[in-house]
Design an enzyme around this catalytic site. Sequence first.
Site, PDB file in Angstrom:
ATOM      1  CG  HIS A   1     -83.028 -67.112 -44.441  1.00 56.31           C
ATOM      2  ND1 HIS A   1     -84.209 -66.910 -43.765  1.00 56.31           N
ATOM      3  CD2 HIS A   1     -82.052 -66.723 -43.613  1.00 56.31           C
ATOM      4  CE1 HIS A   1     -83.941 -66.397 -42.577  1.00 56.31           C
ATOM      5  NE2 HIS A   1     -82.640 -66.273 -42.456  1.00 56.31           N
TER       6      HIS A   1
ATOM      7  CE  LYS B   1     -97.788 -65.571 -49.376  1.00 58.73           C
ATOM      8  NZ  LYS B   1     -97.003 -66.140 -48.302  1.00 58.73           N
ATOM      9  NE  ARG B   2     -90.707 -57.974 -52.741  1.00 58.87           N
ATOM     10  CZ  ARG B   2     -89.507 -57.407 -52.775  1.00 58.87           C
ATOM     11  NH1 ARG B   2     -88.940 -56.969 -51.668  1.00 58.87           N
ATOM     12  NH2 ARG B   2     -88.857 -57.251 -53.918  1.00 58.87           N
TER      13      ARG B   2
ATOM     14  CE  LYS C   1     -92.546 -64.916 -51.276  1.00 54.97           C
ATOM     15  NZ  LYS C   1     -92.742 -65.394 -49.897  1.00 54.97           N
TER      16      LYS C   1
ATOM     17  CB  THR D   1     -92.697 -65.160 -40.943  1.00 59.61           C
ATOM     18  OG1 THR D   1     -92.397 -64.188 -41.951  1.00 59.61           O
ATOM     19  CG2 THR D   1     -91.435 -65.876 -40.517  1.00 59.61           C
TER      20      THR D   1
ATOM     21  CE  LYS E   1     -95.239 -61.367 -40.253  1.00 63.37           C
ATOM     22  NZ  LYS E   1     -94.805 -60.683 -41.491  1.00 63.37           N
TER      23      LYS E   1
HETATM   24  C1  LIG Z   1     -94.225 -61.118 -42.583  1.00 62.93           C
HETATM   25  C2  LIG Z   1     -93.946 -60.237 -43.727  1.00 62.93           C
HETATM   26  C3  LIG Z   1     -93.426 -60.773 -44.917  1.00 62.93           C
HETATM   27  C4  LIG Z   1     -93.177 -62.256 -45.108  1.00 62.93           C
HETATM   28  O1  LIG Z   1     -94.338 -62.843 -45.629  1.00 62.93           O
HETATM   29  P1  LIG Z   1     -94.295 -64.329 -46.253  1.00 62.93           P
HETATM   30  O2  LIG Z   1     -95.723 -64.630 -46.507  1.00 62.93           O
HETATM   31  O3  LIG Z   1     -93.716 -65.219 -45.204  1.00 62.93           O
HETATM   32  O4  LIG Z   1     -93.485 -64.261 -47.476  1.00 62.93           O
HETATM   33  C5  LIG Z   1     -93.178 -59.917 -45.967  1.00 62.93           C
HETATM   34  N1  LIG Z   1     -93.426 -58.600 -45.871  1.00 62.93           N
HETATM   35  C6  LIG Z   1     -93.931 -58.050 -44.752  1.00 62.93           C
HETATM   36  C7  LIG Z   1     -94.195 -56.580 -44.712  1.00 62.93           C
HETATM   37  C8  LIG Z   1     -94.204 -58.843 -43.638  1.00 62.93           C
HETATM   38  O5  LIG Z   1     -94.692 -58.285 -42.536  1.00 62.93           O
END
Ligand SMILES: *Cc1c(COP(=O)(O)O)cnc(C)c1O
Length: 816
Positions: free
Chosen positions: A355, A543-544, A549, A651, A655
Amino acid sequence: MSLNKEYIKKNFKQKLTSMFAEDINELNKYQYFEALSSVIKDYISKCVKNTNKYYLKSKQKQVYYFSMEFLIGRLLESNLINLGIRDICKDALSELGINLDEVLQAESDAGLGNGGLGRLAACFLDSMASIGIPGHGCGIRYKYGLFEQKIKNGYQVEVPDNWLKNGYVWETRKSEKSVIVKFGGDVQLINENGKLKAIHQNYEPILAVPYDIPVVGYKNNIVNNLRLWSAETIDKDFDFSSFSNGDYLKAVEYKYSVESITQVLYPDDSTEKGKLLRLKQEYFFVSAGLQSIIRRYEKMKLSLDSLDKYIAIHINDTHPSVAIAELMRILIDEKSMSWDEAWRITTNITAYTNHTILTEALEKWPVDMFKKLLPRIYMIIEEINRRFCAKVFDKFNGDLNKVNKMSIISNNNINMAYLSIVGSHSVNGVAKLHTRILKKQELKDFFEFYPDKFNNKTNGITHRRWLIQSNPKLTDLINELIGEKWIKHPLELKNLEGFSNDKSIQDKFQHVKYQNKINLSNFIKQKYNIDVDPDSIFDVQAKRLHAYKRQVLNILNILDLYNRLIENPNLDIIPRTFIFGAKASPGYFLAKQIIKLINSAADKINNDRSIKDKIKVVFLENYDVSLAQKLIPAADISEQISTASKEASGTGNMKFMMNGAITIATLDGANIEIKDAVGNDNIIIFGLTANEVIDLYKNKNYHSRDIFNSDQRVNKILTQLTNGFLGVSNYEFNSIYDNLLFNNDEYFVLKDFAPYVEAQNRINNLYRDKNKWNKMSILNIANSGVFSSDNTITKYANEIWHINKIDFNNKLLEEN
Ligand SMILES: *Cc1c(COP(=O)(O)O)cnc(C)c1O
């Protein structure tokens, strides 16, 4: 029995009475939630029974997805959708004067994961059940999930997530299926009839109790299982004789120390802490999971020699990688199998997903710690490594340098990624670029040694949760235009392309987005008392929080835009609302300061009347799955701005795309595949490429101070961080300032600043042409089907697990 309205009403009322013994009008939303969920769970339980009966009878190959994290979120609504009864339940409850939507909100999130990796596991479970793959999750039932984030005075404050405080309706405790996991002790090898036999003694036995959560497939009667393990003392060992000896406290302390194994999820995203408790967690659930898999297999009266024909095990990153040695242990020590046969079976069964390439995230365990906690497992890893190193030595003509580089054990550390590769038949990356970097760089030696093991499986998301559930208005519009076939066949979303030029249809998409933005505005107003204008561009980064990032890049652009507005309040820009959601790991100081910076900027900007509300900044606290479901459908812009090469896939990007946001992105992770799917004209790309980043690291010819010296804007903003401009002490943001200037800006924020500002200006101009924008948005939705995890899982099933889909509806009819 059919799940019609009358059935729901009748059983719901009965449940309320049996559970709470009070009049329906006396009860609260949470109680409604519990009762309705319980009605649904009763129904699901029958499907569980049927599915398992079928699996056992047909001896279908099963896959077990081992993961430290399952970020599943709420389950009631997704279960209703997958059972095809959301509308029926809404009507049923409405006839009782109850609003279903409010009831759904009463459920707490199961937040048993940090971010992308855990959410991926949850999306995969949903897809496996929905497309008919007999696949089950195996993980840990953390008593406390990921912390709840509060913002106090601009700073992140962590609050424990006591998600089980009112019990959890979806789980079933299966005490009778408990197993024992052994820690510590000593191992002796004895010679028994010419064979070496391992005797493990003086170990500490821990009881592993499984809790099962049903995973409901989409309208197909399949219900798979997510099995989460909880650590308990074995009653007889919870020695009450110590009580009489006056050691009562000791006895209770012991119980506490055992239960601590599954007490809390480590809140570190992409960082590896090397802590003993973490290793305990890993071995605990892996050992318990494998034992229960073998036990179930033996119930089918099949020979262990063919275990690999009936079982596949997938390890989600290296956290469950002790599974390789543990399976070897079970087969050799408990089932008397030979090493070679056990090794053949283990490697045929196991597959591994990598990952990340961030070095700080690669798991390594100190040999001394490992050996003490898992003496027999350590012996097995040593033997795996001994045999592997001999093969490397042979293959590379006695090149000891290669052997040293590839050894699983070196410098008194065990490299779990290497163990995972050696012990698996498949190693996959999670996006094309990521897999390429693994092959060419990070795992180059291993790729040369095992070229056939490596493959790519680009991540995906379940469109059931991330479109049908989170964006019902968009779902209705899509159904109106192209029917419902896309729900079972997400690639059919492509049929929306034909509508992308139609102005009246563009307006419909725009209207859906607008409605979603109004909903989010209302939420923001209610929760934070901030007025945001739904006519402004909603620009979202959620995101985190992590340096790679680059939330900092986003905030630097905002501060630059703010500076321009101060200079010229009539600057011709489309009003923008910048929205952030991000949890920082509690021990990650820089990340927490970035949260403070975002909030300080928000305070300053939102309260500056001179800029006439042209920009607003909002930090939404506690970004979790439920907040993501609210936020993403309202986004116009998706910020995917990681330093190229660092975000393995992402991911969140998928979305947002699926909900019609336009992506502003670096060429990183799956952003590249999003670009390929939508075409260059329908995404905004900027910044360094992965190759350029890798070259800059190699050649060491980046000097962030040069940019500070040459770019007036950067100079001004960074100065503002340290001169009180943001209403905080001059020292508050030293860590950020130093990171960018004195530590030479490891993630090339300043290097990508100018291209990013330019890309943001492009967006501003694009948005003026509403037709064009709407068209782009429709094309994003239309091409998002490839990112459904149904496609991803189909590839895992065909190319890694070798498992066929089953058509359970027909099978079920045959049976009854
Ligand atoms: C999809 C999702 C993530 C991952 O987000 P990235 O932008 O790919 O880092 C993190 N936290 C939550 C709650 C999510 O639904």
